[in-house]
Design a protein around this motif. Sequence first.
Motif, PDB file in Angstrom:
ATOM      1  N   ASP A 369      -3.700   4.617  20.967  1.00  0.00           N
ATOM      2  CA  ASP A 369      -4.553   5.781  21.202  1.00  0.00           C
ATOM      3  C   ASP A 369      -3.878   6.996  20.554  1.00  0.00           C
ATOM      4  OD1 ASP A 369      -6.481   7.520  22.142  1.00  0.00           O
ATOM      5  OD2 ASP A 369      -5.577   7.711  24.137  1.00  0.00           O
ATOM      6  N   PRO A 370      -3.949   7.106  19.227  1.00  0.00           N
ATOM      7  CA  PRO A 370      -3.170   8.144  18.532  1.00  0.00           C
ATOM      8  C   PRO A 370      -3.827   9.519  18.585  1.00  0.00           C
ATOM      9  CG  PRO A 370      -4.472   6.905  16.955  1.00  0.00           C
ATOM     10  CD  PRO A 370      -4.710   6.253  18.302  1.00  0.00           C
ATOM     11  N   SER A 371      -2.986  10.540  18.557  1.00  0.00           N
ATOM     12  CA  SER A 371      -3.476  11.915  18.425  1.00  0.00           C
ATOM     13  C   SER A 371      -3.700  12.192  16.943  1.00  0.00           C
ATOM     14  CB  SER A 371      -2.436  12.889  18.985  1.00  0.00           C
ATOM     15  OG  SER A 371      -1.268  12.862  18.178  1.00  0.00           O
ATOM     16  N   GLU A 372      -4.327  13.323  16.629  1.00  0.00           N
ATOM     17  CA  GLU A 372      -4.566  13.697  15.235  1.00  0.00           C
ATOM     18  C   GLU A 372      -3.245  13.858  14.479  1.00  0.00           C
ATOM     19  OE1 GLU A 372      -7.379  13.778  13.570  1.00  0.00           O
ATOM     20  OE2 GLU A 372      -8.379  13.073  15.386  1.00  0.00           O
ATOM     21  N   ALA A 373      -2.268  14.479  15.144  1.00  0.00           N
ATOM     22  CA  ALA A 373      -0.966  14.689  14.503  1.00  0.00           C
ATOM     23  C   ALA A 373      -0.289  13.354  14.220  1.00  0.00           C
ATOM     24  CB  ALA A 373      -0.071  15.559  15.383  1.00  0.00           C
ATOM     25  N   GLU A 374      -0.395  12.426  15.167  1.00  0.00           N
ATOM     26  CA  GLU A 374       0.225  11.114  14.970  1.00  0.00           C
ATOM     27  C   GLU A 374      -0.462  10.336  13.846  1.00  0.00           C
ATOM     28  OE1 GLU A 374       1.746  10.342  19.572  1.00  0.00           O
ATOM     29  OE2 GLU A 374      -0.280   9.760  18.952  1.00  0.00           O
ATOM     30  N   VAL A 375      -1.773  10.464  13.737  1.00  0.00           N
ATOM     31  CA  VAL A 375      -2.500   9.803  12.648  1.00  0.00           C
ATOM     32  C   VAL A 375      -2.028  10.358  11.305  1.00  0.00           C
ATOM     33  CG1 VAL A 375      -4.746   9.556  11.521  1.00  0.00           C
ATOM     34  CG2 VAL A 375      -4.539   9.198  13.992  1.00  0.00           C
ATOM     35  N   ARG A 376      -1.851  11.673  11.220  1.00  0.00           N
ATOM     36  CA  ARG A 376      -1.406  12.285   9.975  1.00  0.00           C
ATOM     37  C   ARG A 376      -0.012  11.791   9.589  1.00  0.00           C
ATOM     38  NH1 ARG A 376      -3.902  16.942  12.179  1.00  0.00           N
ATOM     39  NH2 ARG A 376      -1.887  17.735  12.920  1.00  0.00           N
ATOM     40  N   GLU A 377       0.876  11.674  10.584  1.00  0.00           N
ATOM     41  CA  GLU A 377       2.246  11.242  10.294  1.00  0.00           C
ATOM     42  C   GLU A 377       2.283   9.758   9.890  1.00  0.00           C
ATOM     43  OE1 GLU A 377       6.291  10.968   9.680  1.00  0.00           O
ATOM     44  OE2 GLU A 377       4.910  12.674   9.669  1.00  0.00           O
ATOM     45  N   VAL A 378       1.533   8.930  10.586  1.00  0.00           N
ATOM     46  CA  VAL A 378       1.483   7.509  10.219  1.00  0.00           C
ATOM     47  C   VAL A 378       0.875   7.358   8.825  1.00  0.00           C
ATOM     48  CG1 VAL A 378       0.491   5.256  10.762  1.00  0.00           C
ATOM     49  CG2 VAL A 378       1.377   6.692  12.605  1.00  0.00           C
ATOM     50  N   THR A 379      -0.152   8.128   8.538  1.00  0.00           N
ATOM     51  CA  THR A 379      -0.789   8.068   7.213  1.00  0.00           C
ATOM     52  C   THR A 379       0.208   8.450   6.130  1.00  0.00           C
ATOM     53  OG1 THR A 379      -2.951   8.631   8.156  1.00  0.00           O
ATOM     54  CG2 THR A 379      -2.673   8.950   5.790  1.00  0.00           C
ATOM     55  N   ARG A 380       1.002   9.477   6.363  1.00  0.00           N
ATOM     56  CA  ARG A 380       2.013   9.894   5.384  1.00  0.00           C
ATOM     57  C   ARG A 380       2.980   8.753   5.103  1.00  0.00           C
ATOM     58  NH1 ARG A 380       7.057  11.360   5.100  1.00  0.00           N
ATOM     59  NH2 ARG A 380       7.404  11.140   7.351  1.00  0.00           N
ATOM     60  N   ARG A 381       3.432   8.093   6.163  1.00  0.00           N
ATOM     61  CA  ARG A 381       4.384   6.989   6.000  1.00  0.00           C
ATOM     62  C   ARG A 381       3.737   5.795   5.288  1.00  0.00           C
ATOM     63  NH1 ARG A 381       8.599   6.563  11.006  1.00  0.00           N
ATOM     64  NH2 ARG A 381       8.892   8.814  11.357  1.00  0.00           N
ATOM     65  N   VAL A 382       2.486   5.522   5.618  1.00  0.00           N
ATOM     66  CA  VAL A 382       1.768   4.422   4.975  1.00  0.00           C
ATOM     67  C   VAL A 382       1.665   4.666   3.472  1.00  0.00           C
ATOM     68  CG1 VAL A 382      -0.524   3.365   4.696  1.00  0.00           C
ATOM     69  CG2 VAL A 382       0.465   3.631   6.979  1.00  0.00           C
ATOM     70  N   LYS A 383       1.322   5.898   3.073  1.00  0.00           N
ATOM     71  CA  LYS A 383       1.197   6.218   1.650  1.00  0.00           C
ATOM     72  C   LYS A 383       2.527   6.065   0.922  1.00  0.00           C
ATOM     73  CE  LYS A 383      -2.729   9.451   1.849  1.00  0.00           C
ATOM     74  NZ  LYS A 383      -3.491   8.915   0.705  1.00  0.00           N
ATOM     75  N   GLU A 384       3.602   6.555   1.521  1.00  0.00           N
ATOM     76  CA  GLU A 384       4.912   6.458   0.886  1.00  0.00           C
ATOM     77  C   GLU A 384       5.366   5.006   0.769  1.00  0.00           C
ATOM     78  OE1 GLU A 384       7.667   8.864   3.022  1.00  0.00           O
ATOM     79  OE2 GLU A 384       6.838  10.779   2.302  1.00  0.00           O
ATOM     80  N   TYR A 385       5.230   4.278   1.838  1.00  0.00           N
ATOM     81  CA  TYR A 385       5.644   2.864   1.846  1.00  0.00           C
ATOM     82  C   TYR A 385       4.756   2.054   0.900  1.00  0.00           C
ATOM     83  CZ  TYR A 385       7.317  -1.557   3.896  1.00  0.00           C
ATOM     84  OH  TYR A 385       7.881  -2.787   4.099  1.00  0.00           O
ATOM     85  N   GLY A 386       3.451   2.357   0.913  1.00  0.00           N
ATOM     86  CA  GLY A 386       2.505   1.600   0.100  1.00  0.00           C
ATOM     87  C   GLY A 386       2.668   1.800  -1.381  1.00  0.00           C
ATOM     88  N   ALA A 387       3.354   2.856  -1.782  1.00  0.00           N
ATOM     89  CA  ALA A 387       3.604   3.076  -3.204  1.00  0.00           C
ATOM     90  C   ALA A 387       4.584   2.063  -3.770  1.00  0.00           C
ATOM     91  CB  ALA A 387       4.142   4.491  -3.428  1.00  0.00           C
ATOM     92  N   GLU A 388       5.347   1.414  -2.890  1.00  0.00           N
ATOM     93  CA  GLU A 388       6.365   0.460  -3.335  1.00  0.00           C
ATOM     94  C   GLU A 388       6.101  -0.964  -2.844  1.00  0.00           C
ATOM     95  OE1 GLU A 388       8.656   1.318  -5.398  1.00  0.00           O
ATOM     96  OE2 GLU A 388       8.250   3.483  -5.347  1.00  0.00           O
ATOM     97  N   GLU A 389       5.600  -1.090  -1.620  1.00  0.00           N
ATOM     98  CA  GLU A 389       5.431  -2.420  -1.031  1.00  0.00           C
ATOM     99  C   GLU A 389       4.098  -2.510  -0.280  1.00  0.00           C
ATOM    100  OE1 GLU A 389       8.828  -4.248   0.932  1.00  0.00           O
ATOM    101  OE2 GLU A 389      10.054  -2.510   0.364  1.00  0.00           O
ATOM    102  N   GLN A 390       3.733  -3.740   0.052  1.00  0.00           N
ATOM    103  CA  GLN A 390       2.483  -3.968   0.783  1.00  0.00           C
ATOM    104  C   GLN A 390       2.638  -3.528   2.235  1.00  0.00           C
ATOM    105  OE1 GLN A 390       1.106  -7.997   0.680  1.00  0.00           O
ATOM    106  NE2 GLN A 390      -0.746  -7.575   1.849  1.00  0.00           N
ATOM    107  N   VAL A 391       1.647  -2.824   2.735  1.00  0.00           N
ATOM    108  CA  VAL A 391       1.665  -2.367   4.126  1.00  0.00           C
ATOM    109  C   VAL A 391       0.906  -3.379   4.981  1.00  0.00           C
ATOM    110  CG1 VAL A 391       1.086  -0.514   5.729  1.00  0.00           C
ATOM    111  CG2 VAL A 391       1.716   0.030   3.365  1.00  0.00           C
ATOM    112  N   THR A 392       1.631  -4.112   5.803  1.00  0.00           N
ATOM    113  CA  THR A 392       1.013  -5.085   6.710  1.00  0.00           C
ATOM    114  C   THR A 392       0.797  -4.449   8.073  1.00  0.00           C
ATOM    115  OG1 THR A 392       3.155  -5.905   7.470  1.00  0.00           O
ATOM    116  CG2 THR A 392       2.211  -6.955   5.505  1.00  0.00           C
TER     117      THR A 392
END
Length: 414
Positions: A369-392
């Motif tokens: 049950d994420p907050s808006e701020a938590e969604v933004r932070e997870v999205t940032r990490r997903v984009k950074e990680y996804g630039a190099e490896e697959q995000v499972t």
Amino acid sequence: MEASSYGCLCPTTRARRNLRRIEFFQGTLDSTSEITDARIFDTTLRDGEQSPRTSFNYEDKREIAALLDEMGTHVIEAGFPVNSDAEFEAVRDIAESTRVTTCGLARVVEKDIEAALDSGVDMVHTFVSTSDVQLQDSMHATRQEALDTAVDCVEMIKDAGVECMFSPMDATRTDEDFLVEVIEATSAAGADWINIPDTCGVATPRRFYDLIEIVDDCTDAYIDVHTHDDFGLASANAISGFEAGASQAQVSVNGIGERAGNAAYEEVVMALESLYDVDTGIDTTRITELSRIVEEKSDIGVPANKPVVGRNAFSHESGIHAAGVIENSDTFEPGVMTPEMVGATRELVLGKHTGAHSVRERLVDAGYDPSEAEVREVTRRVKEYGAEEQVTMSVLERFAEEIGVTEESEEVRA
């Protein structure tokens, strides 16, 4: 000849699934009147097996044929009976165990036709080269010899009381006058079907349309088309053949076959069903299942971007696309074809292009049950990680745990 006049050629009536195409959107592509009836002739077990480095064993053929039969495929070309004892037995057993029309291939050679007849198939498909290049450098025969043997073999098949399909091989590279002469002669000899093969894949949709119109003017037999994918036009050419008056198209599952392959079963069937609103009678909800079985047995991988059955066919990563699909899947999918129609599922893929809407959706699906701020932070990490490896999903859940995203309570989930 109108497809609706088949009489005894019609397949066994089957219960239709409930999933059908939705209405077209307003726009330039809202016509569905070009094709009214269409039959599917599957050649996966014959031309498909001729893919380089591919071979189906007896059990493979029986399993694929059984599923094609259950789905309501109109004709199954089970193989080339004269090829070997094992091939003969497979064709014979498929003919005995299936309810749809079974077909065996035969050259214009007496022993080939006898083997096909002895296998018990409902239809014998016989062929002879008609292009000058194949006559001279493959068959080493004259035009007249090809014509005479074609007529003799069609008569032999009809004398046996079996349905006959005749193919002038390499029709799209054959002199037009000679092609017409061969078609007229084999039609007069009793051929039930005239197949027009684009053997080397050189046809284009407009030119193929014109050719089928010419054929339609010189025969009372049903017209069937067989198209190859050397320039990526096989499925488009098959559809063009239907538009020009053909009653049936030869296809193979996943498009496998000689060289670059054939018109793909899944593409042609779904184009007919979804773009032309033709009720083929085929259970399309098992198309993905069929594709996966043929992929396994043929050892030919299905590209991720393969239409209809590829992993990416109903997958979305881009933030704009995913956000639209979450709101309404018709925004960035055809609309007239859904994953449910072909037995597939929609997937929101996580990666460098992922947006917040998709991340939120996946977190909620995972029980957070994420907050808006938590969604933004997870999205940032997903984009950074996804630039190099697959995000499972395990990676996404790790990000959620590191950030401290709370899990949805059991009461809320209930």
